[in-house]
Motif scaffolding. Sequence first.
Motif, PDB file in Angstrom:
ATOM      1  N   MET A  93       0.851  -1.201   0.000  1.00 25.39           N
ATOM      2  CA  MET A  93       0.000   0.000   0.000  1.00 25.39           C
ATOM      3  C   MET A  93       0.884   1.248   0.000  1.00 25.39           C
ATOM      4  O   MET A  93       1.170   1.833   1.044  1.00 25.39           O
ATOM      5  CB  MET A  93      -0.911  -0.013   1.231  1.00 25.39           C
ATOM      6  CG  MET A  93      -2.058  -1.003   1.137  1.00 25.39           C
ATOM      7  SD  MET A  93      -3.312  -0.496  -0.068  1.00 25.39           S
ATOM      8  CE  MET A  93      -3.918   1.003   0.712  1.00 25.39           C
ATOM      9  N   ALA A  95      -0.034   3.930  -1.779  1.00 27.31           N
ATOM     10  CA  ALA A  95      -0.890   5.101  -2.034  1.00 27.31           C
ATOM     11  C   ALA A  95      -1.101   5.925  -0.773  1.00 27.31           C
ATOM     12  O   ALA A  95      -1.135   5.391   0.336  1.00 27.31           O
ATOM     13  CB  ALA A  95      -2.244   4.646  -2.580  1.00 27.31           C
ATOM     14  N   VAL A  97      -3.754   7.565   1.116  1.00 23.32           N
ATOM     15  CA  VAL A  97      -5.214   7.443   1.187  1.00 23.32           C
ATOM     16  C   VAL A  97      -5.746   8.521   2.129  1.00 23.32           C
ATOM     17  O   VAL A  97      -5.240   8.670   3.244  1.00 23.32           O
ATOM     18  CB  VAL A  97      -5.618   6.043   1.709  1.00 23.32           C
ATOM     19  CG1 VAL A  97      -7.131   5.898   1.753  1.00 23.32           C
ATOM     20  CG2 VAL A  97      -5.002   4.946   0.853  1.00 23.32           C
ATOM     21  N   ALA A  98      -6.758   9.247   1.685  1.00 29.29           N
ATOM     22  CA  ALA A  98      -7.346  10.290   2.537  1.00 29.29           C
ATOM     23  C   ALA A  98      -7.955   9.651   3.782  1.00 29.29           C
ATOM     24  O   ALA A  98      -8.698   8.676   3.686  1.00 29.29           O
ATOM     25  CB  ALA A  98      -8.433  11.035   1.769  1.00 29.29           C
ATOM     26  N   ASP A  99      -7.611  10.178   4.939  1.00 27.14           N
ATOM     27  CA  ASP A  99      -8.174   9.644   6.185  1.00 27.14           C
ATOM     28  C   ASP A  99      -9.628  10.071   6.365  1.00 27.14           C
ATOM     29  O   ASP A  99     -10.384   9.397   7.055  1.00 27.14           O
ATOM     30  CB  ASP A  99      -7.342  10.125   7.379  1.00 27.14           C
ATOM     31  CG  ASP A  99      -5.962   9.480   7.390  1.00 27.14           C
ATOM     32  OD1 ASP A  99      -5.895   8.262   7.137  1.00 27.14           O
ATOM     33  OD2 ASP A  99      -4.968  10.191   7.611  1.00 27.14           O
ATOM     34  N   ASN A 126     -12.612   7.798   6.669  1.00 25.28           N
ATOM     35  CA  ASN A 126     -12.549   6.727   5.670  1.00 25.28           C
ATOM     36  C   ASN A 126     -12.103   5.430   6.341  1.00 25.28           C
ATOM     37  O   ASN A 126     -11.404   5.475   7.352  1.00 25.28           O
ATOM     38  CB  ASN A 126     -11.542   7.086   4.567  1.00 25.28           C
ATOM     39  CG  ASN A 126     -12.162   7.914   3.456  1.00 25.28           C
ATOM     40  OD1 ASN A 126     -13.355   7.811   3.190  1.00 25.28           O
ATOM     41  ND2 ASN A 126     -11.341   8.740   2.831  1.00 25.28           N
ATOM     42  N   PRO A 127     -12.471   4.287   5.756  1.00 23.01           N
ATOM     43  CA  PRO A 127     -11.964   3.026   6.309  1.00 23.01           C
ATOM     44  C   PRO A 127     -10.455   2.943   6.159  1.00 23.01           C
ATOM     45  O   PRO A 127      -9.894   3.497   5.222  1.00 23.01           O
ATOM     46  CB  PRO A 127     -12.652   1.960   5.443  1.00 23.01           C
ATOM     47  CG  PRO A 127     -13.038   2.656   4.191  1.00 23.01           C
ATOM     48  CD  PRO A 127     -13.288   4.095   4.550  1.00 23.01           C
ATOM     49  N   ASP A 128      -9.785   2.263   7.092  1.00 22.01           N
ATOM     50  CA  ASP A 128      -8.349   2.033   6.986  1.00 22.01           C
ATOM     51  C   ASP A 128      -8.140   0.733   6.205  1.00 22.01           C
ATOM     52  O   ASP A 128      -8.347  -0.361   6.719  1.00 22.01           O
ATOM     53  CB  ASP A 128      -7.705   1.957   8.371  1.00 22.01           C
ATOM     54  CG  ASP A 128      -6.180   1.992   8.280  1.00 22.01           C
ATOM     55  OD1 ASP A 128      -5.614   1.260   7.435  1.00 22.01           O
ATOM     56  OD2 ASP A 128      -5.558   2.753   9.034  1.00 22.01           O
ATOM     57  N   ILE A 129      -7.752   0.878   4.954  1.00 19.94           N
ATOM     58  CA  ILE A 129      -7.659  -0.266   4.036  1.00 19.94           C
ATOM     59  C   ILE A 129      -6.533  -1.204   4.459  1.00 19.94           C
ATOM     60  O   ILE A 129      -6.682  -2.425   4.438  1.00 19.94           O
ATOM     61  CB  ILE A 129      -7.454   0.242   2.596  1.00 19.94           C
ATOM     62  CG1 ILE A 129      -8.604   1.176   2.211  1.00 19.94           C
ATOM     63  CG2 ILE A 129      -7.351  -0.914   1.615  1.00 19.94           C
ATOM     64  CD1 ILE A 129      -8.271   2.138   1.083  1.00 19.94           C
ATOM     65  N   LEU A 130      -5.415  -0.625   4.865  1.00 19.92           N
ATOM     66  CA  LEU A 130      -4.259  -1.436   5.279  1.00 19.92           C
ATOM     67  C   LEU A 130      -4.629  -2.303   6.483  1.00 19.92           C
ATOM     68  O   LEU A 130      -4.308  -3.506   6.511  1.00 19.92           O
ATOM     69  CB  LEU A 130      -3.081  -0.504   5.595  1.00 19.92           C
ATOM     70  CG  LEU A 130      -1.749  -1.147   5.958  1.00 19.92           C
ATOM     71  CD1 LEU A 130      -1.264  -2.102   4.881  1.00 19.92           C
ATOM     72  CD2 LEU A 130      -0.715  -0.056   6.228  1.00 19.92           C
ATOM     73  N   GLY A 145       2.907  -1.749   4.366  1.00 21.89           N
ATOM     74  CA  GLY A 145       2.377  -0.380   4.419  1.00 21.89           C
ATOM     75  C   GLY A 145       3.493   0.634   4.269  1.00 21.89           C
ATOM     76  O   GLY A 145       4.684   0.301   4.401  1.00 21.89           O
ATOM     77  N   PHE A 146       3.106   1.849   3.965  1.00 19.69           N
ATOM     78  CA  PHE A 146       4.033   2.977   3.938  1.00 19.69           C
ATOM     79  C   PHE A 146       3.553   3.981   4.977  1.00 19.69           C
ATOM     80  O   PHE A 146       2.355   4.080   5.227  1.00 19.69           O
ATOM     81  CB  PHE A 146       4.038   3.649   2.549  1.00 19.69           C
ATOM     82  CG  PHE A 146       5.031   3.043   1.607  1.00 19.69           C
ATOM     83  CD1 PHE A 146       4.826   1.764   1.101  1.00 19.69           C
ATOM     84  CD2 PHE A 146       6.166   3.730   1.224  1.00 19.69           C
ATOM     85  CE1 PHE A 146       5.745   1.189   0.231  1.00 19.69           C
ATOM     86  CE2 PHE A 146       7.092   3.175   0.348  1.00 19.69           C
ATOM     87  CZ  PHE A 146       6.884   1.907  -0.148  1.00 19.69           C
ATOM     88  N   LYS A 164      -1.771  -1.611  12.542  1.00 18.17           N
ATOM     89  CA  LYS A 164      -2.299  -1.971  11.233  1.00 18.17           C
ATOM     90  C   LYS A 164      -2.136  -3.463  10.936  1.00 18.17           C
ATOM     91  O   LYS A 164      -2.663  -3.954   9.949  1.00 18.17           O
ATOM     92  CB  LYS A 164      -1.605  -1.161  10.147  1.00 18.17           C
ATOM     93  CG  LYS A 164      -1.703   0.346  10.387  1.00 18.17           C
ATOM     94  CD  LYS A 164      -2.122   1.070   9.164  1.00 18.17           C
ATOM     95  CE  LYS A 164      -2.117   2.569   9.388  1.00 18.17           C
ATOM     96  NZ  LYS A 164      -2.952   3.239   8.380  1.00 18.17           N
TER      97      LYS A 164
HETATM   98  O1  C5P Z   1      -2.161   5.947   9.133  1.00 17.65           O
HETATM   99  P1  C5P Z   1      -1.348   6.395   7.961  1.00 17.65           P
HETATM  100  O2  C5P Z   1      -2.133   7.173   6.952  1.00 17.65           O
HETATM  101  O3  C5P Z   1      -0.060   7.068   8.333  1.00 17.65           O
HETATM  102  O4  C5P Z   1      -0.900   5.024   7.273  1.00 17.65           O
HETATM  103  C1  C5P Z   1      -0.301   5.001   6.009  1.00 17.65           C
HETATM  104  C2  C5P Z   1      -0.460   3.638   5.403  1.00 17.65           C
HETATM  105  O5  C5P Z   1      -1.804   3.186   5.563  1.00 17.65           O
HETATM  106  C3  C5P Z   1      -0.210   3.619   3.918  1.00 17.65           C
HETATM  107  O6  C5P Z   1       0.273   2.335   3.562  1.00 17.65           O
HETATM  108  C4  C5P Z   1      -1.598   3.880   3.339  1.00 17.65           C
HETATM  109  O7  C5P Z   1      -1.705   3.364   2.023  1.00 17.65           O
HETATM  110  C5  C5P Z   1      -2.475   3.139   4.319  1.00 17.65           C
HETATM  111  N1  C5P Z   1      -3.811   3.725   4.548  1.00 17.65           N
HETATM  112  C6  C5P Z   1      -4.935   2.979   4.224  1.00 17.65           C
HETATM  113  N2  C5P Z   1      -6.192   3.493   4.443  1.00 17.65           N
HETATM  114  C7  C5P Z   1      -6.339   4.707   5.002  1.00 17.65           C
HETATM  115  C8  C5P Z   1      -5.219   5.466   5.358  1.00 17.65           C
HETATM  116  C9  C5P Z   1      -3.955   4.948   5.106  1.00 17.65           C
HETATM  117  O8  C5P Z   1      -4.794   1.862   3.737  1.00 17.65           O
HETATM  118  N3  C5P Z   1      -7.570   5.186   5.213  1.00 17.65           N
END
Ligand code: C5P
Length: 219
Positions: A93, A95, A97-99, A126-130, A145-146, A164
């Motif tokens: 991951m 990308a 991603v907008a929180d 937003n959902p946390d995809i990671l 993750g990044f 995560k």
């Molecule tokens: O929590 P943070 O945004 O710092 O985490 C970054 C990592 O989590 C990235 O790998 C990003 O792609 C992923 N991410 C996600 N879903 C989100 C926010 C971040 O998968 N809503």
Amino acid sequence: DLAADLAGRHVVVSAGGTREPLDPVRFLGNRSSGLQGYALARTALARGARVTLVAANVTLPAPAGAEIVPVGTAEELRKAVIEAAGSADAVVMAAAVADFRPAVRRPSKIKKSESAGPDPVELVRNPDILAELGERRRPGQVIVGFAAETDDVLANGRAKLARKGCDLLVVNQVGEDLAFGRPDNAAVVLAADGEPTEIPRGPKEALADVVWDLVITRF
Ligand code: C5P
């Protein structure tokens, strides 16, 4: 690296940055260019992988041989990544991603005259995809993750890795010297099962190859 050490593997990489629409012409976004994610896709292809590249608002040339899934919002990215992850040996991951997203997407352009004073935009999470990938992980699947951190890079990175549930977390230290849009990057890769790996500043391809090396040892 000419070794086809990812031959027979399916990897999913997310790249770029999501955009959350406010109305038909405006969005909340970020400065991610997609360069690091595309470097991960190119290096995986060079090492023999089948690559699904979920690209959020990226304008870079498509790496030859990748299956590109273009997306706009975090929710679209989530759907695409979760679906592709069903057959993937690794998911990275990269990308941004907008929180948060606007609670409503207004059907017509928001007008200045609608409010006298400052009009706060209501946001929802937003959902946390990671984190979801970590929960749904298939046996043997490696999740990466990044994270961009400005302070206490190691402590914050370790906490994030645990929260995560991913195997590897590539932590960039960001300050005035942002990684966004630059061809080079430096990072420390934290591992759930071992010691951190420092990657000195260099091309994003070099960082990508180290990430794949660390992924392969965990298959
Ligand atoms: O929590 P943070 O945004 O710092 O985490 C970054 C990592 O989590 C990235 O790998 C990003 O792609 C992923 N991410 C996600 N879903 C989100 C926010 C971040 O998968 N809503």
